[in-house]
Design a protein around this motif. Structure first.
Motif, PDB file in Angstrom:
ATOM      1  N   GLN A  81      14.412 -13.725 -13.505  1.00 23.39           N
ATOM      2  CA  GLN A  81      13.880 -15.436 -12.381  1.00 23.39           C
ATOM      3  C   GLN A  81      13.069 -14.183 -10.755  1.00 23.39           C
ATOM      4  OE1 GLN A  81      13.956 -16.984 -14.605  1.00 23.39           O
ATOM      5  NE2 GLN A  81      14.834 -15.300 -16.198  1.00 23.39           N
ATOM      6  N   ASN A  82      13.401 -13.486 -10.424  1.00 20.44           N
ATOM      7  CA  ASN A  82      12.804 -12.905  -9.407  1.00 20.44           C
ATOM      8  C   ASN A  82      11.608 -12.889  -9.230  1.00 20.44           C
ATOM      9  OD1 ASN A  82      15.303 -13.334  -8.125  1.00 20.44           O
ATOM     10  ND2 ASN A  82      16.171 -12.345  -8.020  1.00 20.44           N
ATOM     11  N   LEU A  83      10.672 -12.768  -8.048  1.00 17.84           N
ATOM     12  CA  LEU A  83       9.198 -12.763  -8.139  1.00 17.84           C
ATOM     13  C   LEU A  83       9.238 -11.442  -6.377  1.00 17.84           C
ATOM     14  CD1 LEU A  83       6.616 -12.035  -9.022  1.00 17.84           C
ATOM     15  CD2 LEU A  83       6.239 -14.241  -8.032  1.00 17.84           C
ATOM     16  N   ASP A  84       8.757 -10.038  -6.648  1.00 17.59           N
ATOM     17  CA  ASP A  84       8.961  -9.771  -5.798  1.00 17.59           C
ATOM     18  C   ASP A  84       7.037  -8.995  -5.413  1.00 17.59           C
ATOM     19  OD1 ASP A  84      10.834 -10.129  -4.133  1.00 17.59           O
ATOM     20  OD2 ASP A  84      12.215  -7.705  -5.593  1.00 17.59           O
ATOM     21  N   LYS A 126      -0.336  -6.840   0.189  1.00 11.73           N
ATOM     22  CA  LYS A 126       0.641  -5.844   0.292  1.00 11.73           C
ATOM     23  C   LYS A 126       0.002  -4.528   1.190  1.00 11.73           C
ATOM     24  CE  LYS A 126       4.290  -7.248  -1.987  1.00 11.73           C
ATOM     25  NZ  LYS A 126       5.442  -8.315  -1.172  1.00 11.73           N
ATOM     26  N   SER A 127       0.475  -4.415   2.578  1.00  8.68           N
ATOM     27  CA  SER A 127       0.182  -3.189   3.158  1.00  8.68           C
ATOM     28  C   SER A 127      -0.370  -1.610   2.420  1.00  8.68           C
ATOM     29  CB  SER A 127       0.941  -3.239   4.275  1.00  8.68           C
ATOM     30  OG  SER A 127       0.174  -1.871   5.576  1.00  8.68           O
ATOM     31  N   LYS A 187      11.646  -5.303   1.659  1.00 10.25           N
ATOM     32  CA  LYS A 187      12.126  -5.080   1.105  1.00 10.25           C
ATOM     33  C   LYS A 187      12.340  -4.141   0.383  1.00 10.25           C
ATOM     34  CE  LYS A 187      14.272  -7.298  -2.344  1.00 10.25           C
ATOM     35  NZ  LYS A 187      14.390  -8.454  -3.886  1.00 10.25           N
ATOM     36  N   TRP A 188      11.549  -3.498  -0.214  1.00 10.72           N
ATOM     37  CA  TRP A 188      11.860  -1.948  -1.335  1.00 10.72           C
ATOM     38  C   TRP A 188      11.000  -0.972  -0.437  1.00 10.72           C
ATOM     39  CZ3 TRP A 188       6.490  -3.460  -3.709  1.00 10.72           C
ATOM     40  CH2 TRP A 188       6.046  -4.377  -3.775  1.00 10.72           C
ATOM     41  N   GLY A 189      10.466  -0.742   0.436  1.00 12.74           N
ATOM     42  CA  GLY A 189       9.996   0.189   1.518  1.00 12.74           C
ATOM     43  C   GLY A 189       8.738   1.139   0.545  1.00 12.74           C
ATOM     44  N   LYS A 190       8.755   1.661   0.445  1.00 11.59           N
ATOM     45  CA  LYS A 190       7.453   2.151  -0.305  1.00 11.59           C
ATOM     46  C   LYS A 190       7.130   2.601  -1.990  1.00 11.59           C
ATOM     47  CE  LYS A 190       6.109   4.892   4.320  1.00 11.59           C
ATOM     48  NZ  LYS A 190       6.005   5.647   5.264  1.00 11.59           N
TER      49      LYS A 190
END
Length: 354
Positions: free
Chosen positions: A92-95, A165-166, A191-194
């Motif tokens: 249910q999350n959205l990143d 996003k960068s 949050k997740w790095g690369k």
């Protein structure tokens, strides 16, 4: 009538089984595309034989042959049926949200794409078949995204990547053919790095190309790179191949990526006017680190393909991987790479700002 049934049984069975040959000839590879349609036709033919055929040894031989072909077709499409176990877990999350669309170079309905992207507001947009006219006419949309990789081409192979996003290490690579670019970059997130991102549109297996060597070589090069990285990866694009083909399945096994359609449906994107009887030519493959919030085929934008949109969540732990590659898979991957025509070494790179 019997001879018509014999002809249909022979034709449909050959359509089912010929793709088992490892030939890269366009005609053999294209037979993988109508797998679902041939499954339906084989089933109808089987029913007609059983209901109206005159019992005889030849009839039972035809029934057996068609039944084997029908079961083989079912085996190939089975992973995408709703009762199959899903390989990508729900969240249910959205990143991260990504929209990808083969916009078709000849399509000039720019406003449809702009309106769709504005409405969906994805974090990233990958556009395929972009020429200079498209870049010019969607410039208001392009300017809304601070990070961009833009490579228009006049030969239907142009690509544009837009991102909120960068991005770092933005690359445009000509992996096999100097007229067919691909995109490789790294998405940076707190949050997740690369995450490694690949945008692809390899040549199709069709008469003008004669074979699928170039397409297969490009896909296997990417699979080889992904298998050697520790970063999560995303692969998107019109791969000019269907989800259940030998080549696509080999790509998933050798790369370690997952297809979020498994257990959820075909998500046909081509042809746009009637996707229910079409083909899943546009793809989004993800690392086991990602979960799925949503995955949709979107509205018609005037192209011959419909756009896809995916919403992903990033998991703290990797979920179960898909099928693992064996030595035969690795050998076939390396052979496909070897057979691909090379330009200036492994691949040719250009500056994304050119």
């Amino acid at each position: 009538m019997f001879y018509l049934g014999l002809f249909l049984a022979t034709f449909l069975s050959l359509t089912s089984f010929l793709p088992l040959l490892r030939s890269r000839h366009w005609l053999i590879r294209d037979l993988d595309f109508p797998r679902f349609q041939v499954f339906i036709l084989n089933g109808l033919l089987l029913a007609l034989f059983l209901l109206f055929g005159q019992p005889s040894p030849l009839l039972w031989l035809l029934v057996a042959f068609v039944l084997i072909a029908w079961l083989f077709d079912f085996y190939r499409i089975y992973p995408y049926l709703p009762f199959k176990k899903k390989t990508v877990e729900k969240s249910q999350n959205l990143d991260l949200s990504i929209l990808t669309a083969n916009i078709r170079t000849k399509n000039r309905k720019y406003d449809r794409l702009i309106d769709l992207v504005t409405k969906k507001d994805p974090d990233m947009v990958l556009l395929i078949e972009v020429d200079e006219k498209w870049v010019h006419n969607i410039s208001p949309l392009i300017e809304k995204y601070p990070y961009r990789i833009i490579k228009p081409m006049e030969n239907t192979y142009g690509l544009v990547l837009l991102s909120k996003k960068s991005l770092e290490r933005e690359q445009i690579l000509f992996r096999v053919d100097d007229d067919v670019p691909s995109i490789k970059t790294i998405i940076k997130d707190s949050k997740w790095g690369k995450v490694e991102f690949y945008g692809l549109h390899p040549r199709p297996p069709r008469p003008s190309e004669a074979h699928s060597t170039q397409r297969d070589a490009e896909l296997m090069q990417v699979a080889d790179e992904i298998s050697k990285t520790t970063r999560p990866c995303l692969v998107l694009g019109d791969l000019n191949d269907v989800a259940w083909s030998h080549t696509t399945r080999l790509f998933l096994r050798t790369s370690g990526l997952l297809d979020p359609r498994h257990g959820r449906g075909f998500f046909n994107s081509f042809p746009a006017f009637w996707p229910r009887i079409g083909f899943p030519l546009d793809h989004i493959f993800i690392s086991p680190r990602f979960r799925l919030k949503s995955f949709d085929v979107l509205e018609d934008i005037g192209s011959d393909h419909r756009p896809l949109m995916i919403e992903l969540a990033y998991g703290e732990y990797p979920q179960e991987s898909g099928e693992e590659a064996d030595q035969e898979d690795e050998a076939e991957k390396n052979e496909a790479i070897k057979k691909g025509r090379q330009w200036d070494g492994p691949f040719k790179e250009v500056d994304p700002e050119e």
